[in-house]
Design a protein around this motif. Structure first.
Motif, short mmCIF file in Angstrom:
data_model
loop_
_atom_site.label_atom_id
_atom_site.label_comp_id
_atom_site.label_asym_id
_atom_site.label_seq_id
_atom_site.Cartn_x
_atom_site.Cartn_y
_atom_site.Cartn_z
N ARG A 145 -9.18 -3.94 -1.57
CA ARG A 145 -7.98 -3.25 -1.13
C ARG A 145 -7.38 -2.44 -2.27
NH1 ARG A 145 -4.32 -8.79 -0.83
NH2 ARG A 145 -3.29 -8.52 -2.85
N GLY A 146 -6.74 -1.31 -1.88
CA GLY A 146 -6.11 -0.43 -2.85
C GLY A 146 -4.60 -0.51 -2.77
N ALA A 147 -3.95 0.65 -2.84
CA ALA A 147 -2.48 0.71 -2.87
C ALA A 147 -1.89 0.15 -1.58
CB ALA A 147 -2.02 2.15 -3.08
N GLU A 148 -0.75 -0.51 -1.72
CA GLU A 148 -0.08 -1.12 -0.56
C GLU A 148 0.60 -0.04 0.28
OE1 GLU A 148 3.09 -4.76 0.44
OE2 GLU A 148 2.52 -4.29 -1.63
N LEU A 149 0.44 -0.17 1.60
CA LEU A 149 1.02 0.78 2.54
C LEU A 149 2.16 0.18 3.35
CD1 LEU A 149 -2.25 2.41 3.94
CD2 LEU A 149 -0.68 3.40 2.28
N GLY A 150 2.21 -1.13 3.40
CA GLY A 150 3.22 -1.83 4.20
C GLY A 150 2.88 -3.29 4.23
N PRO A 151 3.53 -4.07 5.09
CA PRO A 151 3.24 -5.50 5.18
C PRO A 151 1.77 -5.75 5.53
CG PRO A 151 5.26 -4.98 6.35
CD PRO A 151 4.62 -3.67 6.00
N ASP A 152 1.04 -6.40 4.63
CA ASP A 152 -0.37 -6.74 4.83
C ASP A 152 -1.25 -5.52 5.06
OD1 ASP A 152 0.19 -9.54 4.68
OD2 ASP A 152 0.87 -9.49 6.77
N SER A 153 -0.79 -4.35 4.62
CA SER A 153 -1.51 -3.10 4.88
C SER A 153 -1.76 -2.38 3.56
CB SER A 153 -0.70 -2.20 5.81
OG SER A 153 -0.36 -2.88 7.01
N TYR A 154 -3.00 -1.85 3.42
CA TYR A 154 -3.41 -1.24 2.15
C TYR A 154 -4.35 -0.08 2.42
CZ TYR A 154 -2.08 -6.01 0.82
OH TYR A 154 -1.42 -7.20 0.68
N VAL A 156 -7.92 1.53 1.54
CA VAL A 156 -9.20 0.93 1.17
C VAL A 156 -9.66 1.57 -0.14
CG1 VAL A 156 -11.64 0.74 1.76
CG2 VAL A 156 -9.92 0.37 3.53
N ASP A 157 -9.86 0.73 -1.16
CA ASP A 157 -10.39 1.23 -2.42
C ASP A 157 -11.90 1.45 -2.30
OD1 ASP A 157 -10.42 1.83 -5.30
OD2 ASP A 157 -11.50 -0.07 -5.44
N LYS A 158 -12.60 0.44 -1.80
CA LYS A 158 -14.05 0.59 -1.59
C LYS A 158 -14.57 -0.55 -0.73
CE LYS A 158 -15.24 -1.89 -5.86
NZ LYS A 158 -15.98 -1.85 -7.13
N PHE A 159 -15.69 -0.29 -0.10
CA PHE A 159 -16.45 -1.32 0.61
C PHE A 159 -17.57 -1.79 -0.30
CE2 PHE A 159 -14.50 1.21 3.91
CZ PHE A 159 -14.19 0.31 4.91
N VAL A 160 -17.84 -3.08 -0.29
CA VAL A 160 -18.93 -3.61 -1.12
C VAL A 160 -19.87 -4.44 -0.25
CG1 VAL A 160 -17.67 -3.57 -3.29
CG2 VAL A 160 -17.48 -5.57 -1.81
N GLU A 161 -21.14 -4.44 -0.63
CA GLU A 161 -22.16 -5.15 0.13
C GLU A 161 -22.03 -6.67 -0.06
OE1 GLU A 161 -24.20 -3.77 2.22
OE2 GLU A 161 -23.69 -1.69 1.76
N TYR A 177 -9.85 -9.03 -2.53
CA TYR A 177 -10.97 -8.70 -1.66
C TYR A 177 -10.81 -9.40 -0.30
CZ TYR A 177 -13.49 -6.56 -5.54
OH TYR A 177 -13.86 -5.74 -6.58
N LEU A 178 -11.24 -8.72 0.74
CA LEU A 178 -11.18 -9.22 2.11
C LEU A 178 -12.57 -9.13 2.74
CD1 LEU A 178 -8.02 -7.17 3.10
CD2 LEU A 178 -8.03 -9.63 2.64
N LYS A 242 -17.14 6.81 3.78
CA LYS A 242 -17.09 8.21 3.31
C LYS A 242 -15.71 8.84 3.46
CE LYS A 242 -21.97 9.28 4.35
NZ LYS A 242 -22.43 7.97 4.84
N THR A 243 -14.93 8.38 4.40
CA THR A 243 -13.64 9.02 4.66
C THR A 243 -12.62 8.67 3.58
OG1 THR A 243 -11.86 9.24 6.30
CG2 THR A 243 -12.86 7.07 6.08
N ASN A 244 -11.66 9.57 3.40
CA ASN A 244 -10.54 9.28 2.49
C ASN A 244 -9.31 8.81 3.27
OD1 ASN A 244 -9.67 11.61 3.73
ND2 ASN A 244 -9.59 12.85 1.86
N LYS A 245 -9.51 8.47 4.54
CA LYS A 245 -8.40 8.05 5.40
C LYS A 245 -8.51 6.58 5.82
CE LYS A 245 -7.78 12.73 7.18
NZ LYS A 245 -7.79 13.62 8.37
N ALA A 246 -9.35 5.81 5.11
CA ALA A 246 -9.56 4.42 5.48
C ALA A 246 -8.40 3.55 4.99
CB ALA A 246 -10.87 3.90 4.92
#
Length: 456
Positions: A145-154, A156-161, A177-178, A242-246
């Protein structure tokens, strides 16, 4: 228990009388949601429709995929259908994308998580749901998870395998990590725009396939030739990575994808000895064991840490630490030319169900149940004759040029090569015993002349 024609989504594993598909739909009760839209493979269409009917969703529209092409194209088909329906609506219709084979114990927490995701999706974010991990799992992908957007909301910094054990330990300790659940909420148009940007080849193939559809009962059939040209890719690889809107909403709702029998044991209720028991089971000196008995008594004596699964046509006994190797058994079944990987003894049809209760070199016995008002196809067999004995209900039989009723404790005979059909004209289930005899008894010895369910 999971077979090619009856996969995990249709099984009753954790939700009492509900299958996993039915529990997924029931999870939405009380929310401001439209009637569910299903996407499934064509060979599962009647089973899906029947389970939705049992759940009170008879009018559910089901999009049929002639070929499996993973989640990105499946979601695209749904999005294209939704955007067409909302063509004159300025607001982008939101899609809550749910796999039909997940367990969620805390429905209230799940619904609260969805509500937190709605404003993010309205802002144009593609929201995924990240599961708060409770142990260092190596079988799931993770979301940092990246920057916080709201309650329990962030963001996405990156997905990892899927990580190794040491890396998973680090992810858990960091608290950043989630688990990647594979559930999403986003606008249908927004998803299509992102797919256009990152995988225009997938979108083009889906547009071509859904531009040529045919409605059959509750099913929407897309153009098979066009869909065959569609690349296969997951929504994670095609768009989300790939998106910057995740964005991600963290979810602590007792989630599991139940990927193995050991995972099912973990989330099941257990007795004082750590046993999860289902069906007619007797245990003695047994601990930490999962037993499911489908059709007969199963007894265990002096065992620990096992999985014992009994069905009408097969029995599995495995150590709980080795259950992932069941796929090796399935491959052996296929290689040996057997059929157990395809279906259970009970086979669902649009008109009802049949159970192959006995068979030999030149005979087969089935118990057939026909729903009220349903009718089997008008058909003929080249290699087998059939004898029908009605157990309960009333059958309307077409036998060559004759049509007549057969009631309880009566029987009728269909010779080889005779055009015939079977119908239930009553208001209760028709149950009968069918005895087949002949030189070949395969299900492909059917010549259909007329079928109300669109089968060839």
């Amino acid at each position: 228990m999971s077979r090619q024609l009856n996969p995990k989504q249709f099984l009753k594993l954790t939700n009492g009388p509900l299958s996993m598909l039915q529990a997924t739909v029931a999870r939405l009760e009380g929310m401001d949601a439209a009637n569910p839209l299903l996407i499934c493979n064509e060979e599962h269409r009647f089973l899906a429709a029947e389970q939705m009917r049992q759940s009170g969703h008879e009018d559910t529209r089901i999009i049929l995929e002639p070929y499996g092409r993973n989640t990105a194209p499946a979601i695209a088909l749904a999005a294209l259908q939704l955007t067409e329906a909302a063509e004159n609506n300025a607001e982008d219709p939101l899609m809550l994308v749910l796999a039909a084979d997940h367990l969620i114990k805390d429905v209230t927490a799940f619904q609260e998580g969805v509500k937190k995701a709605i404003p993010l999706a309205r802002e144009g974010k593609l929201v995924t749901f990240g599961i708060v991990p409770n142990h260092p799992e190596t079988g799931y992908g993770y979301i940092h998870r990246g920057a916080e957007l709201g309650p329990d909301s962030y963001l996405v910094d990156k997905f990892v395998e899927k990580p190794d054990q040491a890396t998973a330990n680090g992810y858990l300790d960091s608290g950043e990590y989630l688990w990647n659940s594979g559930m999403f909420l986003f606008g249908a148009r927004q998803y299509l725009e992102e797919l256009e940007t990152h995988r225009p080849d997938i979108l083009a193939a889906c547009r071509a396939a859904i531009a040529d559809t045919a409605d059959d009962l509750h099913f929407t059939r897309i153009n098979a030739e066009r869909f065959a040209e569609c690349p296969s890719d997951s929504v994670d690889y095609a768009v989300m990575e790939k998106t910057n809107k995740a964005a991600v909403v963290s979810l602590d709702a007792g989630w599991s994808d139940i990927g193995s029998w050991s995972a099912l044991w973990e989330v099941s209720d257990k007795d004082a000895d750590g046993n999860s028991l289902n069906g007619d089971v007797i245990t003695h000196n047994t601990a930490n064991t999962l037993v499911r008995a489908d059709s007969r008594l199963v007894a265990t004596v002096g065992v620990d840490n096992l999985v014992v699964i009994e069905t009408k046509d097969a029995l599995l006994v495995a150590h709980k630490d080795s259950v992932q190797d069941v796929k090796t058994v399935v491959e052996r079944i296929k290689t040996d030319g057997r059929h157990e990987h395809m279906n259970h003894r009970e086979v669902y049809r649009p008109w009802g169900v049949y159970d192959s209760i006995d068979n030999g070199a030149r005979y087969q016995v089935k118990r057939i149940t026909v729903k009220p008002g349903a009718k089997l196809s008008v058909q003929m067999h080249h290699h087998r004759a059939e004898h029908w004995i009605v157990v309960s209900g009333t059958a309307r039989v077409t036998n060559g040029e004759k049509t007549y009723l057969v009631t309880e404790n009566q029987s009728t005979y269909i010779p080889v090569g005779q055009v015939h059909s079977l119908e239930n004209p009553g208001v209760i289930d028709l149950e009968l015993i069918e005895v087949q005899s002949g030189s070949y008894l395969g299900e492909d010895d059917i010549v259909r002349y007329e079928d109300r369910y669109g089968r060839k």
